[in-house]
Design a protein around this motif. Sequence first.
Motif, mmCIF file in Angstrom:
data_model
loop_
_atom_site.group_PDB
_atom_site.id
_atom_site.type_symbol
_atom_site.label_atom_id
_atom_site.label_comp_id
_atom_site.label_asym_id
_atom_site.label_seq_id
_atom_site.Cartn_x
_atom_site.Cartn_y
_atom_site.Cartn_z
ATOM 1 N N ASP A 271 0.744 -1.143 0.055
ATOM 2 C CA ASP A 271 -0.016 -0.015 0.061
ATOM 3 C C ASP A 271 0.779 1.248 -0.019
ATOM 4 O OD1 ASP A 271 -2.677 1.050 0.473
ATOM 5 O OD2 ASP A 271 -1.770 2.023 2.048
ATOM 6 N N ALA A 272 1.980 1.266 0.910
ATOM 7 C CA ALA A 272 2.873 2.480 0.794
ATOM 8 C C ALA A 272 3.456 2.920 -0.655
ATOM 9 C CB ALA A 272 4.051 2.113 1.892
ATOM 10 N N VAL A 273 3.845 1.548 -1.082
ATOM 11 C CA VAL A 273 4.380 1.945 -2.712
ATOM 12 C C VAL A 273 3.436 2.517 -3.539
ATOM 13 C CG1 VAL A 273 5.376 0.604 -4.644
ATOM 14 C CG2 VAL A 273 6.098 0.027 -2.332
ATOM 15 N N TRP A 274 2.006 2.074 -3.558
ATOM 16 C CA TRP A 274 0.946 2.117 -4.494
ATOM 17 C C TRP A 274 0.729 3.788 -3.933
ATOM 18 C CZ3 TRP A 274 -2.576 -2.521 -4.461
ATOM 19 C CH2 TRP A 274 -2.250 -3.402 -5.581
ATOM 20 N N SER A 275 0.772 4.123 -2.664
ATOM 21 C CA SER A 275 0.303 5.436 -2.271
ATOM 22 C C SER A 275 1.358 6.498 -2.778
ATOM 23 C CB SER A 275 0.360 5.628 -0.951
ATOM 24 O OG SER A 275 -1.024 4.745 -0.418
ATOM 25 N N ALA A 276 2.413 6.150 -2.984
ATOM 26 C CA ALA A 276 3.618 6.848 -3.631
ATOM 27 C C ALA A 276 3.511 6.941 -5.004
ATOM 28 C CB ALA A 276 4.949 6.634 -3.041
ATOM 29 N N LEU A 277 2.969 5.948 -5.806
ATOM 30 C CA LEU A 277 3.602 5.750 -7.350
ATOM 31 C C LEU A 277 2.252 6.032 -7.909
ATOM 32 C CD1 LEU A 277 6.089 2.809 -7.588
ATOM 33 C CD2 LEU A 277 6.556 5.666 -7.399
ATOM 34 N N LEU A 278 1.108 5.650 -7.455
ATOM 35 C CA LEU A 278 -0.022 5.752 -8.283
ATOM 36 C C LEU A 278 -0.438 7.335 -8.601
ATOM 37 C CD1 LEU A 278 -2.344 2.884 -7.076
ATOM 38 C CD2 LEU A 278 -1.142 3.270 -9.153
ATOM 39 N N PRO A 279 -0.314 8.097 -7.481
ATOM 40 C CA PRO A 279 -0.482 9.547 -7.896
ATOM 41 C C PRO A 279 0.377 10.131 -9.121
ATOM 42 C CG PRO A 279 -0.518 9.359 -5.339
ATOM 43 C CD PRO A 279 -0.199 8.019 -6.002
ATOM 44 N N ARG A 280 1.570 9.590 -8.935
ATOM 45 C CA ARG A 280 2.607 9.981 -10.395
ATOM 46 C C ARG A 280 1.928 9.463 -11.199
ATOM 47 N NH1 ARG A 280 6.295 10.060 -5.663
ATOM 48 N NH2 ARG A 280 7.852 11.770 -5.877
ATOM 49 N N VAL A 281 1.518 8.236 -11.346
ATOM 50 C CA VAL A 281 0.890 7.700 -12.653
ATOM 51 C C VAL A 281 -0.106 8.390 -13.130
ATOM 52 C CG1 VAL A 281 -0.414 5.708 -13.469
ATOM 53 C CG2 VAL A 281 1.598 5.337 -12.229
ATOM 54 N N ASP A 282 -1.064 8.774 -12.242
ATOM 55 C CA ASP A 282 -2.295 9.746 -12.451
ATOM 56 C C ASP A 282 -1.835 11.318 -13.104
ATOM 57 O OD1 ASP A 282 -3.883 7.954 -11.590
ATOM 58 O OD2 ASP A 282 -4.216 8.784 -9.766
ATOM 59 N N SER A 283 -0.725 11.895 -12.511
ATOM 60 C CA SER A 283 -0.144 12.884 -12.864
ATOM 61 C C SER A 283 0.345 12.924 -14.412
ATOM 62 C CB SER A 283 0.900 13.297 -12.052
ATOM 63 O OG SER A 283 0.554 13.829 -10.833
ATOM 64 N N ALA A 284 1.061 11.814 -14.707
ATOM 65 C CA ALA A 284 1.532 11.521 -15.973
ATOM 66 C C ALA A 284 0.393 11.443 -16.801
ATOM 67 C CB ALA A 284 2.550 10.093 -16.104
ATOM 68 N N ASP A 285 -0.675 10.733 -16.590
ATOM 69 C CA ASP A 285 -2.045 10.526 -17.412
ATOM 70 C C ASP A 285 -2.452 11.887 -17.668
ATOM 71 O OD1 ASP A 285 -3.561 8.767 -18.562
ATOM 72 O OD2 ASP A 285 -5.048 8.881 -17.225
ATOM 73 N N ALA A 286 -2.438 12.544 -16.589
ATOM 74 C CA ALA A 286 -3.314 13.923 -16.737
ATOM 75 C C ALA A 286 -2.454 14.928 -17.663
ATOM 76 C CB ALA A 286 -3.478 14.673 -15.390
ATOM 77 N N ALA A 287 -1.163 14.647 -17.736
ATOM 78 C CA ALA A 287 -0.066 15.652 -18.612
ATOM 79 C C ALA A 287 -0.254 15.048 -20.018
ATOM 80 C CB ALA A 287 1.239 15.247 -18.041
ATOM 81 N N LEU A 288 -0.457 13.684 -20.229
ATOM 82 C CA LEU A 288 -0.739 13.221 -21.464
ATOM 83 C C LEU A 288 -1.845 13.659 -22.157
ATOM 84 C CD1 LEU A 288 0.765 11.464 -23.518
ATOM 85 C CD2 LEU A 288 -0.433 9.451 -22.569
ATOM 86 N N ALA A 289 -3.005 13.651 -21.210
ATOM 87 C CA ALA A 289 -4.346 14.051 -21.695
ATOM 88 C C ALA A 289 -4.296 15.470 -22.098
ATOM 89 C CB ALA A 289 -5.223 13.799 -20.771
ATOM 90 N N GLY A 290 -3.509 16.220 -21.247
ATOM 91 C CA GLY A 290 -3.523 17.786 -21.400
ATOM 92 C C GLY A 290 -2.927 18.129 -22.523
ATOM 93 N N ALA A 291 -1.725 17.267 -22.988
ATOM 94 C CA ALA A 291 -0.959 17.666 -24.221
ATOM 95 C C ALA A 291 -1.740 17.284 -25.380
ATOM 96 C CB ALA A 291 0.203 16.847 -24.158
ATOM 97 N N ARG A 292 -2.643 16.269 -25.255
ATOM 98 C CA ARG A 292 -3.597 15.748 -26.461
ATOM 99 C C ARG A 292 -4.482 16.917 -26.759
ATOM 100 N NH1 ARG A 292 -3.576 10.435 -24.440
ATOM 101 N NH2 ARG A 292 -2.255 9.117 -25.656
ATOM 102 N N GLU A 293 -5.076 17.315 -25.535
ATOM 103 C CA GLU A 293 -6.215 18.319 -25.717
ATOM 104 C C GLU A 293 -5.549 19.709 -26.271
ATOM 105 O OE1 GLU A 293 -8.436 22.009 -24.681
ATOM 106 O OE2 GLU A 293 -6.444 21.220 -23.756
ATOM 107 N N LEU A 294 -4.277 20.187 -25.789
ATOM 108 C CA LEU A 294 -3.661 21.311 -26.531
ATOM 109 C C LEU A 294 -3.459 21.133 -27.828
ATOM 110 C CD1 LEU A 294 -1.336 22.206 -24.003
ATOM 111 C CD2 LEU A 294 -3.348 23.502 -24.541
ATOM 112 N N SER A 295 -2.877 19.836 -28.351
ATOM 113 C CA SER A 295 -2.502 19.608 -29.733
ATOM 114 C C SER A 295 -4.028 19.575 -30.528
ATOM 115 C CB SER A 295 -1.893 18.259 -29.815
ATOM 116 O OG SER A 295 -1.887 17.532 -31.117
ATOM 117 N N GLY A 296 -4.725 19.198 -30.065
ATOM 118 C CA GLY A 296 -6.189 19.384 -30.944
ATOM 119 C C GLY A 296 -6.633 20.863 -30.939
#
Length: 389
Positions: free
Chosen positions: A146-171
């Motif tokens: 749980d400690a590893v997931w708590s540390a890493l999954l928010p970073r995964v979400d941040s990367a996902d949001a950044a990727l989605a944001g880049a796609r939206e701006l590209s559009g």
Amino acid sequence: MSREGADHALRARVAERDRISGDLLDLESHTTYQVLKGASLRDATLRRWDDAQGALATLWSLYDAYRGVLRDAETIRAERSRLGGEQLEALTALLSGPSVLLKAATRPVEQRSLLPPVEERLTLDETVLRMDAAFQYATDALTEIDAVWSALLPRVDSADAALAGARELSGRLGEPVDLTRQDAELARLREAVLADPLGAGHVKQELDALVRGLERVRADLEQALAVKDEYGARRENLQAALDRVRAAESEARLAHGAVVVKIALPPQAQPRSVIPELEAELAALDVSAGSWLERSRRLAALERRAEESAARATAAARALHGLLGRRGELRGLLGACQAKAARTGLVEDPDVMRLYEQARLLLWSAPCDLTKAAAAVDHYKRAIHGGGR
């Protein structure tokens, strides 16, 4: 046990059973526990969770046997309002004797023996200790994962949001940006975090690097959008910046012209104009058929060059005027040293007079060699201060 002691021990064990039951229910309802039950784990995490599951299977087996003993004890106690001798003896055996039967675990055929399986008998206290050890082993594994997931999954979400944001701006920009590599990298890292968090020590740095890269892409896209929307105004501002460069270069040329007749300057001190280069780049930018991403980078670079060029030309003019100030400082220092020589009686000394004359000629000649003049003033100063000639 006495009758009162048996009643007290039974009440304590029933309360203990209820508390343990609550802890086990809390464990099974834990979010991470539920995720792990259905997760496709591998490697270090799979091994750790398999061991934890084995510990939990032992715990539940112990708990079922423990609970069965207490049911028997409650049944005996409910038979009569006042315990008889036989009931007290049976209740005492259940509550304080080795009443919990731990059956041997069923093993795969390759691990079996033809000898009868070994069973254990434990007291209730021993059973609780065994259950607690198994519970701690399982919760330690749960906590670590749980400690590893708590540390890493928010970073995964941040990367996902950044990727989605880049796609939206590209559009919005109307220009496709190839994010295939980043998409595949994020999928790989997400799978590594979910399948083997205990072996994902390297993932944090990779996720952070991915997010930084996506943020750079996002910044470039935002800049391109701004340039696309504001190109006319940015171009006018850039033209004004070029005018400031012209003015600064003109000031530098005037300063050079005023100084070069008074101070000896090296050839490289001659100001060189960058206006033709900047104007050519601006003209090329106006007719560019490239993407807005590329145009925005070129425009930003040109804006920086214009600012830096104006600053360099202003600094060059200031430095040239500073040479005249330096000559004035050396003249003043020479006069102060001459006054000191007069007070100390050295003004008529031939060697001192020769050093003074050398410095004076250098400082009042045109163009003045400031390096030689500074050295001559220093020699004169040391001579009148007793520092040698």
